[in-house]
Design an enzyme around this catalytic site. Structure first.
Site, PDB file in Angstrom:
ATOM      1  N   HIS A  46       9.752   4.489   1.050  1.00 34.47           N
ATOM      2  CA  HIS A  46       9.324   4.056  -0.288  1.00 34.47           C
ATOM      3  C   HIS A  46       9.986   2.734  -0.654  1.00 34.47           C
ATOM      4  O   HIS A  46      11.202   2.658  -0.823  1.00 34.47           O
ATOM      5  CB  HIS A  46       9.654   5.107  -1.350  1.00 34.47           C
ATOM      6  N   HIS A  98       2.045  -1.937  -0.562  1.00 33.32           N
ATOM      7  CA  HIS A  98       0.829  -1.708   0.231  1.00 33.32           C
ATOM      8  C   HIS A  98       0.127  -3.022   0.508  1.00 33.32           C
ATOM      9  O   HIS A  98       0.162  -3.944  -0.301  1.00 33.32           O
ATOM     10  CB  HIS A  98      -0.118  -0.719  -0.462  1.00 33.32           C
TER      11      HIS A  98
HETATM   12  P1  5GP Z   1      -2.933  -2.395  -6.258  1.00 32.25           P
HETATM   13  O1  5GP Z   1      -3.788  -2.783  -7.437  1.00 32.25           O
HETATM   14  O2  5GP Z   1      -1.683  -1.666  -6.675  1.00 32.25           O
HETATM   15  O3  5GP Z   1      -2.649  -3.551  -5.321  1.00 32.25           O
HETATM   16  O4  5GP Z   1      -3.810  -1.427  -5.389  1.00 32.25           O
HETATM   17  C1  5GP Z   1      -3.764  -0.048  -5.504  1.00 32.25           C
HETATM   18  C2  5GP Z   1      -4.984   0.474  -4.821  1.00 32.25           C
HETATM   19  O5  5GP Z   1      -4.828   1.866  -4.637  1.00 32.25           O
HETATM   20  C3  5GP Z   1      -6.284   0.277  -5.620  1.00 32.25           C
HETATM   21  O6  5GP Z   1      -7.181  -0.539  -4.862  1.00 32.25           O
HETATM   22  C4  5GP Z   1      -6.796   1.697  -5.825  1.00 32.25           C
HETATM   23  O7  5GP Z   1      -8.209   1.795  -5.715  1.00 32.25           O
HETATM   24  C5  5GP Z   1      -6.080   2.480  -4.741  1.00 32.25           C
HETATM   25  N1  5GP Z   1      -5.830   3.861  -5.108  1.00 32.25           N
HETATM   26  C6  5GP Z   1      -5.311   4.324  -6.264  1.00 32.25           C
HETATM   27  N2  5GP Z   1      -5.186   5.663  -6.249  1.00 32.25           N
HETATM   28  C7  5GP Z   1      -5.633   6.058  -5.009  1.00 32.25           C
HETATM   29  C8  5GP Z   1      -5.735   7.349  -4.389  1.00 32.25           C
HETATM   30  O8  5GP Z   1      -5.409   8.403  -4.938  1.00 32.25           O
HETATM   31  N3  5GP Z   1      -6.233   7.383  -3.122  1.00 32.25           N
HETATM   32  C9  5GP Z   1      -6.624   6.237  -2.479  1.00 32.25           C
HETATM   33  N4  5GP Z   1      -7.106   6.384  -1.226  1.00 32.25           N
HETATM   34  N5  5GP Z   1      -6.515   5.007  -3.026  1.00 32.25           N
HETATM   35  C10 5GP Z   1      -6.032   4.925  -4.292  1.00 32.25           C
HETATM   36 ZN    ZN Z   2       6.301   5.859  -2.480  1.00 31.43          ZN
END
Ligand code: 5GP
Ligand code: ZN
Length: 109
Positions: A46, A98
């Site tokens: 993490h 990520h």
């Molecule tokens: P960020 O905006 O933090 O860069 O991207 C987070 C990503 O995580 C988003 O594109 C969102 O669609 C994805 N995401 C959020 N919750 C989940 C989940 O429960 N499962 C999956 N597979 N993707 C998720």
């Molecule tokens: Zn985590």
């Protein structure tokens, strides 16, 4: 981290469309894809955000796995985009580091 969504996905507590896993990284389909192929690559440890990480070996491993997953697993031969959103101002919504891989269509800037 017990209350982290992506740690729960790694642990298998929340289902995900896993596409790749090894000792260091886990990769799965984004639940709200922004392109025909949209995969997230995460470290198994993490780390909240890129801004918190000074581990050159881990960051190097992550980028090499991104390349392997895009080229060999997803077969994105035409090309792809790699994105890391950092903190709220950068659009980060999930605070477990990520890397987005987007592909499967032409992606103009
Ligand atoms: P960020 O905006 O933090 O860069 O991207 C987070 C990503 O995580 C988003 O594109 C969102 O669609 C994805 N995401 C959020 N919750 C989940 C989940 O429960 N499962 C999956 N597979 N993707 C998720
Ligand atoms: Zn985590």
């Amino acid at each position: 981290m017990s209350d982290c969504l992506f740690c729960k996905i790694i642990a298998g507590e929340i289902p995900s469309g896993k596409i790749y896993e090894d000792d260091d990284v886990f990769a799965f389909k984004d639940i709200h894809p922004k392109a025909p192929t949209h995969v997230l690559v995460i470290p198994k440890t993490h780390i909240a955000t890129l801004a918190d990480c000074d581990d050159a070996a881990l960051l190097g491993t992550l980028m090499l796995r991104v390349k392997y997953i895009a080229d060999e697993v997803l077969q994105l031969a035409a090309g792809y985009r790699v994105i890391i959103n950092v903190r709220e101002g950068g659009g980060q919504e999930v605070f477990h580091l990520h890397i987005h891989i987007l592909g499967g269509k032409h992606l103009p800037f």
